[in-house]
Write an enzyme that holds these catalytic residues in place. Structure first.
Site, PDB file in Angstrom:
ATOM      1  CG  ASP A  85     -13.129   2.143   5.867  1.00 30.93           C
ATOM      2  OD1 ASP A  85     -12.347   2.237   4.899  1.00 30.93           O
ATOM      3  OD2 ASP A  85     -12.827   2.490   7.021  1.00 30.93           O
ATOM      4  NE  ARG A 142      -3.788  -0.097   2.189  1.00 31.75           N
ATOM      5  CZ  ARG A 142      -4.665   0.169   3.151  1.00 31.75           C
ATOM      6  NH1 ARG A 142      -4.769  -0.639   4.180  1.00 31.75           N
ATOM      7  NH2 ARG A 142      -5.428   1.235   3.080  1.00 31.75           N
TER       8      ARG A 142
END
Ligand code: S3P
Length: 718
Positions: free
Chosen positions: A613, A419
């Site tokens: 999310d 990431r």
């Protein structure tokens, strides 16, 4: 790779080296050497085709060999060196497989007067209780660790060749000095063997009178498996590594005395904490070190249909749980936390602060006691800080650690290591931080602490990210002057709220938040509400499954997090927000959600960061809605735990957008796994979701809770 490979000692390990070298085509000719009493074993090795030829004269065996592998017990290595000394050749690479390495180097010193530069000591961490060439396995070293312990002057090419040789067998090769190797192995291998031998020795003698072992079950078998190992070999290993092992036995004695004391005094709270810590530590070690073939895989099997009914309190908010540990640790005084999320991500943060010297009791039933060390009280961690799957831990810690008076290294699992970290390291560099990433801008992050040398900046974030904002706020608490962060759109503000709760000055002007290093944190109690991101699966599940009626209790409804409610309501969902109250500076409510047919919408872009999310499960809602739903401005989803746009698109393609059934993979992303499980409520055939172990990072209770509320989910571990 080698023309002639000579194996000295063709037993389990030596035989497995020969078999693997042959299978991988790493040696043209493989010969074995042993003593006269090994003749039968050598004949067997030849008959089985493990070796091409054998010798009981070392001169013949090693003649023109370009690699000699000494695979005899550690106690015999000195004698082997003595035998080889007269024909020790500069053209040959010598290596061994002994379990202790200091003793091998010491033996070489005694025999040669120095450590030959073509001796490359190595230790494959693989073995079995059996011995002899018949037990040799071609794949014994696949995915096993192998440690090379060269001396400072060992020939670099020889080391490289031995590295390549073992990598060719599928081993995971690392390098370290011999002493370090021995201290690690004393703890992780030698001590456990001693313990297993000791337990069986003790119970065995008792058993002569009581036949207790007749009733021994799996636990005893698992624990004592290694007590079936070769006693001579283990006596020799213990002797060779005595100086490392003895202090560990002392420590173990103290640990047992502690447990004895807790039990004698009925201190079950502490006993539980000891066991609970050990359990979570073991899990972390497994996650961190376990090689891929051994890791547990979890599959969810969902029977289509069902509805969600009843009442539930989903686990604590992940973002707030992380921050409670961080700020509680930096506070002066004792912080009590309730509702802490006992899942892998938040536990990774907890462990990182323990590793930096903070005393944290619990968690027990979501309760923690943090003995704050103050803003300047963290200690240098002894090892890398391993943060598992948690982007929040890594990004926030990078800011906090940039301004400490010590260095640190942050690592994570495969997904976290892929990431982007430049989004934090670049602005931190502008403040004067020194953080190295890989070339790709990913972890590990190697942080050189710049205490007293960071300068405040006025930073306008290019993306809406609460992690970047929080990272810079934490760095700003150690910087000279003001640190301001302006966000392009509102993102979760738990850091700002919790800092205020700890009496730390934070200035908020519109979209700009400002901190300075002036101020201290004063311990405060924290009541973490349920995570709306976990509640989201049930909000969608109940909305799409006819007959559903669900009450979700004590959910955090901070306005920077409620995008999912707004989006679902725009789609026609029936969600009531009841009993609104404020708990510890955060708004909380109970949410009642009932089935309601959904329709497709264009999702307003300003809601995207407020539901960032929740999109995996919102995609499921969209698939079940009448008409088309469009999402734009959500490129951040591509750099979450997985590329959530791609992975959801792939999965929905397989299931059919009107949700049929089939097998999909979560790509190790917790929220994808749970989203596809929820789709089962509306599917027309069963759904199998692969790779679900990561649900434990945020919601370990998911599978049980969803089952209690009405979804038929079976969890298969393999
Ligand atoms: C989080 C911020 C968000 C969110 C993550 C938790 C936080 O990440 O996706 O799950 O606790 O600050 P970004 O800052 O990358 O958007």
């Amino acid at each position: 790779m080698f023309n002639k490979l000579c194996i000295i000692g063709v037993g389990l390990i030596g035989g497995s080296v020969a078999k693997a070298a042959r299978a991988q085509g790493l040696a043209k000719t493989i010969v074995g050497y042993g003593r006269e009493q090994d003749l039968v074993n050598l004949q067997t090795a030849k008959r089985l085709g493990v070796i091409d030829e054998f010798y009981i004269e070392s001169v013949e065996a090693v003649k023109e060999a370009d690699c000699v592998v000494i695979a005899t017990p550690v106690a015999s290595i000195e004698a082997i060196f003595n035998q080889l000394k007269p024909f020790w050749s500069k053209e040959t690479i010598y290596t061994d497989v002994g379990s202790t390495k200091g003793s091998v180097l010491a033996a070489a010193e005694r025999v040669f007067g120095f450590i030959p530069d073509n001796l490359v000591p190595a230790h494959p961490i693989a073995g079995a209780e059996q011995s002899g060439v018949e037990a040799a396995l071609v794949d014994l070293f696949v995915h096993k660790r192998l440690i090379i312990t060269p001396a400072s002057h060992t020939n670099v090419e020889a080391v490289q060749k031995i590295r390549t040789f073992w990598q060719g067998f599928g081993a995971l090769v690392s390098e370290m000095d011999a002493q370090h190797h021995d201290s690690i192995l004393a703890a992780t291998s030698h001590l456990p063997h001693i313990l297993a031998f000791a337990l069986v020795d003790m119970l065995g003698h008792k058993d002569e009178q009581t036949e207790i072992l007749k009733y021994a079950a799996g636990g005893f078998r698992d624990f004592t498996r290694i007590a079936s190992s070769d006693p001579t070999m283990w006596k020799d290993i213990c002797a060779a590594n005595k100086s490392e092992i003895l202090p560990l036995i002392e420590q173990l004695r103290a640990e047992l005395a502690k447990i004895h004391g807790l039990l004698a005094n009925d201190d079950y709270q502490q006993l539980f904490s000891t066991f609970a810590y050990a359990k979570s530590a073991r899990q972390r070690f497994l996650n961190q070190f376990e090689v891929p073939t051994m890791s547990k895989s979890i599959t969810f099997h969902i029977q289509n249909g069902g509805k969600l009914q009843g009442e539930a309190r989903v686990p604590g908010d992940k973002s707030m749980s992380h921050r409670s540990i961080m700020l509680g640790s930096l506070a002066e005084g004792v912080t009590h936390v309730k509702g802490f999320l006992e899942a892998e991500d938040a536990l990774a943060t907890l462990q990182a602060f323990r590793d930096m010297g903070v005393e944290i009791e619990g968690p027990v039933n979501g309760e923690l006691t943090i003995h704050g060390v103050g803003k300047h009280g963290l200690k240098a961690p002894k090892n890398d800080l391993y943060l598992g799957n948690s982007g929040t831990s890594m990004r926030l810690l990078s800011g906090l650690l940039a301004g400490q008076p010590f260095n640190s290294v942050l690592t994570g699992d495969k997904s976290l290591s892929g990431r982007p970290m430049k989004r934090v390291t670049e602005p931190l560099a502008l403040m004067g931080a020194d953080i190295k990433t890989t070339e790709k801008g990913t972890a590990p992050l190697v942080i050189t602490g710049k205490a007293g040398q960071l300068n405040g900046i006025d930073y306008v974030m290019p993306m809406a990210s609460a992690q970047v904002k929080s990272c810079l706020i934490l760095a700003g608490m150690y910087a000279q002057g003001e640190t301001s962060v302006t966000e392009p759109a509102p993102t979760r503000d738990h850091t700002e709220r919790m800092l205020a709760g700890f009496s730390y000055p934070v200035k908020q002007e519109g979209s700009k938040v400002t901190v300075t290093a002036d101020g201290k944190l004063t311990a405060a109690d924290i009541d973490v509400p349920s995570d709306i991101s976990s509640a989201a699966f049930f909000l969608v599940g109940a909305s799409i499954a006819e007959g559903s009626d669900l009450l979700l209790k004590h959910v955090g409804i901070n306005p920077t997090r409620t995008g999912v409610i707004d989006i679902l309501r725009l789609m026609g969902a029936n969600i009531e927000v009841l009993n609104e109250r404020e708990v510890g500076g955060e708004p909380v409510a109970d949410l009642r959600v009932r089935y309601s047919p959904l329709k497709g919408i264009d999702i307003p872009e300003d809601l995207v960061p407020l539901a960032i999310d929740e999109f995996p499960v919102l995609f499921v809602a969209a698939a079940c809605a009448e008409g088309q739903t469009r999402l734009s401005g959500a490129e951040e989803l591509r750099v979450k735990e997985s590329d959530r746009i791609q992975v959801m698109a792939d999965g929905l393609q397989i299931l059919g957008v009107d949700v049929g059934g089939g097998t999909v993979t979560s790509h190790g992303d917790h929220r994808i796994a749970m989203a596809f499980s929820i789709a089962g409520l509306r599917a027309s055939a069963p759904i199998t979701v692969l790779d679900c172990a990561n649900v434990n990072t945020s919601f370990p209770e998911f599978k049980d809770l969803v089952k209690n509320l009405g979804l038929d989910l079976v969890c298969e571990e393999s």
